[in-house]
Write an enzyme that holds these catalytic residues in place. Sequence first.
Site, PDB file in Angstrom:
ATOM      1  N   CYS A  94      -1.347  -2.732 -16.368  1.00 29.71           N
ATOM      2  CA  CYS A  94      -1.442  -1.603 -15.430  1.00 29.71           C
ATOM      3  C   CYS A  94      -0.839  -1.935 -14.076  1.00 29.71           C
ATOM      4  CB  CYS A  94      -2.873  -1.119 -15.297  1.00 29.71           C
ATOM      5  SG  CYS A  94      -3.977  -2.357 -14.603  1.00 29.71           S
TER       6      CYS A  94
ATOM      7  N   HIS B 121       0.815  -1.209   0.000  1.00 28.02           N
ATOM      8  CA  HIS B 121       0.000   0.000   0.000  1.00 28.02           C
ATOM      9  C   HIS B 121       0.859   1.274   0.000  1.00 28.02           C
ATOM     10  CE1 HIS B 121      -2.365   3.174   2.037  1.00 28.02           C
ATOM     11  NE2 HIS B 121      -3.289   2.743   1.193  1.00 28.02           N
TER      12      HIS B 121
HETATM   13  C1  PEP Z   1      -2.511  -5.235 -10.142  1.00 27.32           C
HETATM   14  O1  PEP Z   1      -2.900  -6.140  -9.416  1.00 27.32           O
HETATM   15  O2  PEP Z   1      -1.540  -5.331 -10.894  1.00 27.32           O
HETATM   16  C2  PEP Z   1      -3.229  -3.959 -10.161  1.00 27.32           C
HETATM   17  C3  PEP Z   1      -2.920  -3.012 -11.009  1.00 27.32           C
HETATM   18  O3  PEP Z   1      -4.184  -3.779  -9.210  1.00 27.32           O
HETATM   19  P1  PEP Z   1      -3.873  -3.391  -7.707  1.00 27.32           P
HETATM   20  O4  PEP Z   1      -2.436  -3.086  -7.583  1.00 27.32           O
HETATM   21  O5  PEP Z   1      -4.737  -2.236  -7.392  1.00 27.32           O
HETATM   22  O6  PEP Z   1      -4.281  -4.637  -6.987  1.00 27.32           O
END
Ligand code: PEP
Length: 854
Positions: free
Chosen positions: A798, A433
């Site tokens: 992403c 986080h």
């Molecule tokens: C991922 O899991 O790569 C993602 C982009 O989502 P998050 O980091 O919000 O879980």
Amino acid sequence: MNTPPSPPPGASLVPYGQGHARGLDATELGVHGMEMDSLVRLGLPTVPGLTIAVSHAADLTDATVARGAVDLLSALAGRHVGQADRPMLLRLVASAPVPAAGLPPMVAGLGLSLDTAPALCAAIGRAEMLYDTWAATVRIIAEGALDVPADDLDDLVLDNPAPARRLHALLETCKRVGTRPYPDDPAEQVALAATALLARWRSPRGRRARAAQSLPADTGIALHLQALLIGPWARSGHGTATSRDPETGAFSPSGAFHRGVRRSEAPGVPGEPLATMPAGADLLREALATLEHHFRAVAQVGFELRDGELALLSAAPLEHPSPQAAMRLAVDLTRAGTLDQAAAVRSVRPEQVQALLHPQLRLRGGEPLLVHGLAASPGAASGRISLSSLRALDLAADGVPTVLVMTETTPADVPGLLAAEAVVTTGGGLASHAAVVARGAGKPAVCGASALRVDPAAGLVTVDGRELREGDMLSVDGRSGDVYVGAVEIRPASPSAELDVLLGWADDHRRLGVRANADTAGDAATAVRLGAEGIGLCRTEHQFLGERLPLVRRVILAADADDERRALAALADAQREDFRDLLRAIGDRPVTVRLLDAPMHEFLPHDGDYEDARQAARAAALHEANPMLGVRGVRLALLHEGLYPAQVDALFSAWIDVVAEGIRPALEVMVPLVSVPRELALVAGQVADVAGQVHRRTGVAVPYRVGTMVETPRAALLADQLAAHAEFLSFGTNDLTQLTYGFSRDDVESRLLARYIDRGLLAASPFAELDPDGVGALLAIAVRRARATRPDIKIGVCGEHGGDPASIATLEPLGLDYVSCSPQRVPVARLAAAQATQATQATQATRSSGERTS
Ligand code: PEP
Ligand code: MG
């Protein structure tokens, strides 16, 4: 048995500049011979000199050969040793066929005798200098060629600090203890110097140095005999210079000038600025300019000035130019026509771009290191320790820069994190986080600093018995993962016009699109400024951090349907505002809005945080042992069926609002953590229903696409089925990595992965650098299967890997359409994508030419 190849004819004595014409390369000429060869061929002034090729170096130990070398050198220099009006000495230097540490020292004062010394002292005007150099020469030869024991020589040097006395003592010792007296004849001195240098190279110490560098034990050396033209002290000296100012990157020779004769060991004093050189500055400038174009790199030279005449002694590309210098050089050379734009793009490393975009610690050595952790978000900052986000908010409100130090952060800590200059966590990894939020906000972060213990109750931070208190100063280097005690000076970020130019060229040479992960209007504006083509991931749960956390909490903890409806209405209202701001900031570009992915443990209240007993009981009932595998993403939407429609309604309404202002973003609605294709079909149906309702309510048919994250292995394997419902896919490689390895993204990096890396089980954290074999294979399968169902499906990444150059190099050949990363990494991704495109094209070209010839 193989017979050794016979050396090329004429290879033994090779004047500088003639090696190439004689077909010799570094195996015979050594690195220095090659350097001097190219300097002569470039028409640059060099010291007169010649190389005794590697295969003939031992010949120079013979006085007859040495005499031939000295005579040839005299002819090249147009002077001879002992000439009173234009004096000259000799210098012998060694170099290996490859750059090597542990070479024998140079021998700089050959050709001196007690008869000739007085005239030379008069010519130089500094007798001490001459005796010092001469004594050093005799010392090397005495030990290496006349068998005088090193201990005797060491004692003698210590007992005779005055150079002239030292010289006389050395000559005396050679006569007494050596195999023969130190000779007056220059050629004999050269032969002995060659013996000494070769003995050094063959000594056990020399062999150990070669072994340490993995050089073959029988690697030879070339010897180089140079003319040391003697001039008056005031107009003579030596120095080193680089072509660029490291701070600004501008072409501006910088370096140090030293009076006296150049020796092997580094001068003990910093030297004078080049501006004080009595002559030769213009020629030096011209030489450096020529060399930059020749090397296509920042140039560094060693030079000598004798009686006002400049001559180069060495020249090489600077190995680690400052990012500013690398950037401006690439642009300058391209504008001058030496590089084309593609080559300029290849010449700058993505880390250099990153360094320009973030402040850096100006380390001078000796700063007390407190702890080393994971380099989780680049940049550097100093501030007073806060052990809670509330404390960070208080200090920041008083204008006191602060560093938030916690075990880990949660969404409730975001306001404090954003108010702090930097964050340090003892737990958590690169996808934790704190790391994700800090990167998004452009704040430096060091995570997983597991040696650090934090005791907020006692207001203490400890590491290995060292104790700091809340309020003490810390400096954080988010690029290296180092945390220092005290305030370290910070070099501000220095993005330049040249960086924009170079990134513009990168844009022309990349195939992958580059978008940003941006949750707020501020993030989106930064992303656009840094060149993002749109938003590839808006994590809507990030719009409910800090004091807005209750908006999500109320939905999760709703007592009944009415309660939930009211909670959803409040959530949608807040979100419509946020979406409007976000859409305004991104303009007519695409925006991928991910519907809520709220891991329970991040959003449920904790001890002492409950509104009432009912809420506490409900939170306890929802507690999960494994929240990252629990009710997250689309799963929450199945338990709260009004959740995603409320979000989509807010998004479509916001779109209609901004369209009225003349802005027309391209909406993409994305569903998180899908593993069952029907989950996606269900949400796609909800989105279509909301679109219909909005149309009926407003008369506007909102154009949108629906797509899904691919972040579970099952989703990757069933991408063909997902593609039936999805117009785009976006790989969430953070979760996909977590679920492919079964490594908790929040827990394993600091301790466990460090061990894996130490033991060579992994080369890097797979959360930082995409695993090409496992996760990469899943990506390849998913791309192939998805395109089989829907050939024009848009596919991106992403996860954090979208901003990592090594990962981008893995992703490019998979044929994805775009990467999306935190705004601050967008410029790095633009450059890395252009380099990856060129690398892929080069591989393809090699492959197809291989196919043609086979
Ligand atoms: C991922 O899991 O790569 C993602 C982009 O989502 P998050 O980091 O919000 O879980
Ligand atoms: Mg995810």
